[in-house]
Scaffold this motif. Structure first.
Motif, PDB file in Angstrom:
ATOM      1  N   TRP A  55       0.025   6.100   1.188  1.00 37.32           N
ATOM      2  CA  TRP A  55       1.298   6.272   1.893  1.00 37.32           C
ATOM      3  C   TRP A  55       1.540   5.088   2.826  1.00 37.32           C
ATOM      4  O   TRP A  55       2.662   4.586   2.920  1.00 37.32           O
ATOM      5  N   LEU A  56       0.478   4.639   3.523  1.00 31.86           N
ATOM      6  CA  LEU A  56       0.629   3.478   4.398  1.00 31.86           C
ATOM      7  C   LEU A  56       0.983   2.225   3.595  1.00 31.86           C
ATOM      8  O   LEU A  56       1.815   1.412   4.024  1.00 31.86           O
ATOM      9  N   VAL A  57       0.373   2.066   2.417  1.00 29.36           N
ATOM     10  CA  VAL A  57       0.683   0.916   1.563  1.00 29.36           C
ATOM     11  C   VAL A  57       2.120   1.004   1.071  1.00 29.36           C
ATOM     12  O   VAL A  57       2.838  -0.005   1.016  1.00 29.36           O
ATOM     13  N   SER A  58       2.596   2.215   0.752  1.00 36.15           N
ATOM     14  CA  SER A  58       3.976   2.359   0.270  1.00 36.15           C
ATOM     15  C   SER A  58       4.993   2.062   1.366  1.00 36.15           C
ATOM     16  O   SER A  58       6.131   1.709   1.079  1.00 36.15           O
ATOM     17  N   LYS A  59       4.587   2.171   2.628  1.00 35.95           N
ATOM     18  CA  LYS A  59       5.485   1.874   3.742  1.00 35.95           C
ATOM     19  C   LYS A  59       5.461   0.396   4.117  1.00 35.95           C
ATOM     20  O   LYS A  59       6.130  -0.008   5.060  1.00 35.95           O
ATOM     21  N   MET A 109       2.477  -1.611   4.562  1.00 34.61           N
ATOM     22  CA  MET A 109       1.250  -2.114   5.177  1.00 34.61           C
ATOM     23  C   MET A 109       0.364  -2.700   4.085  1.00 34.61           C
ATOM     24  O   MET A 109       0.266  -2.148   2.997  1.00 34.61           O
ATOM     25  N   PRO A 110      -0.319  -3.820   4.367  1.00 36.34           N
ATOM     26  CA  PRO A 110      -1.242  -4.371   3.367  1.00 36.34           C
ATOM     27  C   PRO A 110      -2.393  -3.399   3.101  1.00 36.34           C
ATOM     28  O   PRO A 110      -2.777  -2.609   3.953  1.00 36.34           O
ATOM     29  N   ARG A 111      -2.933  -3.469   1.883  1.00 34.41           N
ATOM     30  CA  ARG A 111      -4.010  -2.561   1.494  1.00 34.41           C
ATOM     31  C   ARG A 111      -5.222  -2.708   2.420  1.00 34.41           C
ATOM     32  O   ARG A 111      -5.822  -1.716   2.813  1.00 34.41           O
ATOM     33  N   ALA A 112      -5.568  -3.931   2.818  1.00 35.65           N
ATOM     34  CA  ALA A 112      -6.692  -4.148   3.722  1.00 35.65           C
ATOM     35  C   ALA A 112      -6.415  -3.528   5.094  1.00 35.65           C
ATOM     36  O   ALA A 112      -7.311  -2.956   5.731  1.00 35.65           O
ATOM     37  N   GLY A 113      -5.178  -3.620   5.541  1.00 32.09           N
ATOM     38  CA  GLY A 113      -4.804  -3.029   6.829  1.00 32.09           C
ATOM     39  C   GLY A 113      -4.890  -1.512   6.791  1.00 32.09           C
ATOM     40  O   GLY A 113      -5.342  -0.876   7.763  1.00 32.09           O
TER      41      GLY A 113
END
Length: 121
Positions: free
Chosen positions: A34-38, A40-44
């Protein structure tokens, strides 16, 4: 004769723990996605999940530390209370001579047969 095998309590608890762990991992992966879809980088997103895990671990260790400290205090208080008890009777006088010096002393009440005012009834 019953041919069905029964699962043990340990196996049932292990399966329940495994289901809980898989559910936790699934929710963690869902939150990271969900964070990546918003944006944010995957590492973050991975780093943020690890920060959250470490924060929860820190809070648990903090609570465990204070709980252990309180329990040590309770144990020390119990040890101190047990150390202050004496094996002697709770009699306030050490010997008969001090008892005779108290005002209103009656030798009949204490069976003090060596006192001159003692009367045998």
């Amino acid at each position: 004769m019953n041919t069905t095998t029964r699962t043990s309590t340990a196996e049932r608890l292990g399966r329940a723990f495994g289901r809980g762990w898989r559910a936790y991992a699934r929710r963690e992966r869902r939150a990271s996605n969900w964070l990546v879809s918003k944006g944010m980088p995957r590492a973050g997103a991975t780093a943020l999940v690890w920060v959250a895990k470490l924060a929860v671990l820190g809070v648990l260790l903090y609570v465990a530390f204070w709980f252990a400290l309180v329990m040590l205090g309770v144990a020390a208080a119990g040890w101190a209370a047990a150390a202050n008890t004496s094996d002697e009777d709770e009699w306030p006088f050490t010997d008969l001579t001090e008892l005779r010096k108290t005002p209103g002393y009656d030798p009949n009440l204490y069976n003090d047969t060596s006192h001159e005012l003692y009367t045998d009834d």
